[in-house]
Design a protein around this motif. Structure first.
Motif, PDB file in Angstrom:
ATOM      1  N   ARG A  65      -7.709  -2.370  16.247  1.00  0.00           N
ATOM      2  CA  ARG A  65      -8.657  -2.562  15.141  1.00  0.00           C
ATOM      3  C   ARG A  65      -8.655  -1.335  14.233  1.00  0.00           C
ATOM      4  O   ARG A  65      -8.674  -1.455  13.016  1.00  0.00           O
ATOM      5  CB  ARG A  65     -10.069  -2.803  15.680  1.00  0.00           C
ATOM      6  N   ARG A  66      -8.619  -0.176  14.841  1.00  0.00           N
ATOM      7  CA  ARG A  66      -8.642   1.067  14.079  1.00  0.00           C
ATOM      8  C   ARG A  66      -7.415   1.176  13.167  1.00  0.00           C
ATOM      9  O   ARG A  66      -7.531   1.565  11.998  1.00  0.00           O
ATOM     10  CB  ARG A  66      -8.693   2.245  15.043  1.00  0.00           C
ATOM     11  N   ASP A  67      -6.240   0.834  13.684  1.00  0.00           N
ATOM     12  CA  ASP A  67      -5.019   0.888  12.878  1.00  0.00           C
ATOM     13  C   ASP A  67      -5.057  -0.130  11.743  1.00  0.00           C
ATOM     14  O   ASP A  67      -4.601   0.144  10.637  1.00  0.00           O
ATOM     15  CB  ASP A  67      -3.777   0.653  13.742  1.00  0.00           C
ATOM     16  N   ARG A  68      -5.598  -1.301  12.028  1.00  0.00           N
ATOM     17  CA  ARG A  68      -5.715  -2.331  10.993  1.00  0.00           C
ATOM     18  C   ARG A  68      -6.626  -1.848   9.861  1.00  0.00           C
ATOM     19  O   ARG A  68      -6.314  -2.007   8.690  1.00  0.00           O
ATOM     20  CB  ARG A  68      -6.258  -3.633  11.576  1.00  0.00           C
ATOM     21  N   VAL A  69      -7.761  -1.289  10.246  1.00  0.00           N
ATOM     22  CA  VAL A  69      -8.719  -0.799   9.257  1.00  0.00           C
ATOM     23  C   VAL A  69      -8.096   0.320   8.432  1.00  0.00           C
ATOM     24  O   VAL A  69      -8.214   0.343   7.203  1.00  0.00           O
ATOM     25  CB  VAL A  69     -10.018  -0.323   9.955  1.00  0.00           C
ATOM     26  N   ARG A  70      -7.419   1.230   9.083  1.00  0.00           N
ATOM     27  CA  ARG A  70      -6.801   2.362   8.377  1.00  0.00           C
ATOM     28  C   ARG A  70      -5.800   1.867   7.330  1.00  0.00           C
ATOM     29  O   ARG A  70      -5.805   2.306   6.187  1.00  0.00           O
ATOM     30  CB  ARG A  70      -6.107   3.283   9.372  1.00  0.00           C
ATOM     31  N   LYS A  71      -4.942   0.928   7.732  1.00  0.00           N
ATOM     32  CA  LYS A  71      -3.923   0.410   6.815  1.00  0.00           C
ATOM     33  C   LYS A  71      -4.565  -0.302   5.624  1.00  0.00           C
ATOM     34  O   LYS A  71      -4.182  -0.095   4.476  1.00  0.00           O
ATOM     35  CB  LYS A  71      -2.980  -0.532   7.554  1.00  0.00           C
ATOM     36  N   GLU A  72      -5.547  -1.128   5.894  1.00  0.00           N
ATOM     37  CA  GLU A  72      -6.199  -1.868   4.809  1.00  0.00           C
ATOM     38  C   GLU A  72      -7.040  -0.967   3.918  1.00  0.00           C
ATOM     39  O   GLU A  72      -7.101  -1.179   2.713  1.00  0.00           O
ATOM     40  CB  GLU A  72      -7.062  -2.999   5.370  1.00  0.00           C
ATOM     41  N   PHE A  73      -7.666   0.054   4.499  1.00  0.00           N
ATOM     42  CA  PHE A  73      -8.512   0.922   3.679  1.00  0.00           C
ATOM     43  C   PHE A  73      -7.692   1.651   2.621  1.00  0.00           C
ATOM     44  O   PHE A  73      -8.194   1.950   1.539  1.00  0.00           O
ATOM     45  CB  PHE A  73      -9.303   1.913   4.535  1.00  0.00           C
ATOM     46  N   LEU A  74      -6.419   1.886   2.905  1.00  0.00           N
ATOM     47  CA  LEU A  74      -5.561   2.514   1.894  1.00  0.00           C
ATOM     48  C   LEU A  74      -5.448   1.634   0.650  1.00  0.00           C
ATOM     49  O   LEU A  74      -5.341   2.135  -0.473  1.00  0.00           O
ATOM     50  CB  LEU A  74      -4.172   2.793   2.467  1.00  0.00           C
ATOM     51  N   ARG A  75      -5.491   0.327   0.836  1.00  0.00           N
ATOM     52  CA  ARG A  75      -5.449  -0.600  -0.313  1.00  0.00           C
ATOM     53  C   ARG A  75      -6.779  -0.628  -1.042  1.00  0.00           C
ATOM     54  O   ARG A  75      -6.825  -0.757  -2.256  1.00  0.00           O
ATOM     55  CB  ARG A  75      -5.149  -2.024   0.149  1.00  0.00           C
TER      56      ARG A  75
END
Length: 109
Positions: A65-75
């Protein structure tokens, strides 16, 4: 479901390329939900969670979940989003898109 993920990723690719992109209406933007979007009421925490944390999302199956959030937050980071994406939106919809993007950024933090 897979078509929604594919469309989301393809639209983001096109926006990052930035060439020959016509200005978009609110509903044409790649929103991270699994339904059609016509207004802010369609972008809810429940729908965002369903999209971001879907177990079958291509390329994210083994991500935490943390990796998903990190990747999307960049967008969706507000400063980056406003600087890079609002130029792709028709003037009449910029404030609405900005508000929706803020909702998504808050969800991810």
């Amino acid at each position: 479901v897979f078509e929604r993920f594919d469309l989301y990723d393809k639209k983001w690719e096109a926006l990052r390329g930035g060439d020959n992109i016509p200005q978009l209406f609110f509903g044409q933007f790649p929103w991270p939900v699994l339904c059609d979007v016509s207004g802010l009421q369609d972008i809810t925490e429940e729908r965002l969670g369903e999209f971001f944390f879907h177990s079958a999302r291509p390329g994210f199956e083994d991500k935490s979940r943390r990796d998903r959030v990190r990747k999307e937050f960049l967008r969706w980071h507000p400063d980056k989003f406003e600087a890079k994406m609002l130029d792709f939106i028709i003037p009449e919809h910029k404030e609405l898109v900005k508000e929706a993007a803020g909702t998504i950024a808050r969800f991810l933090t």
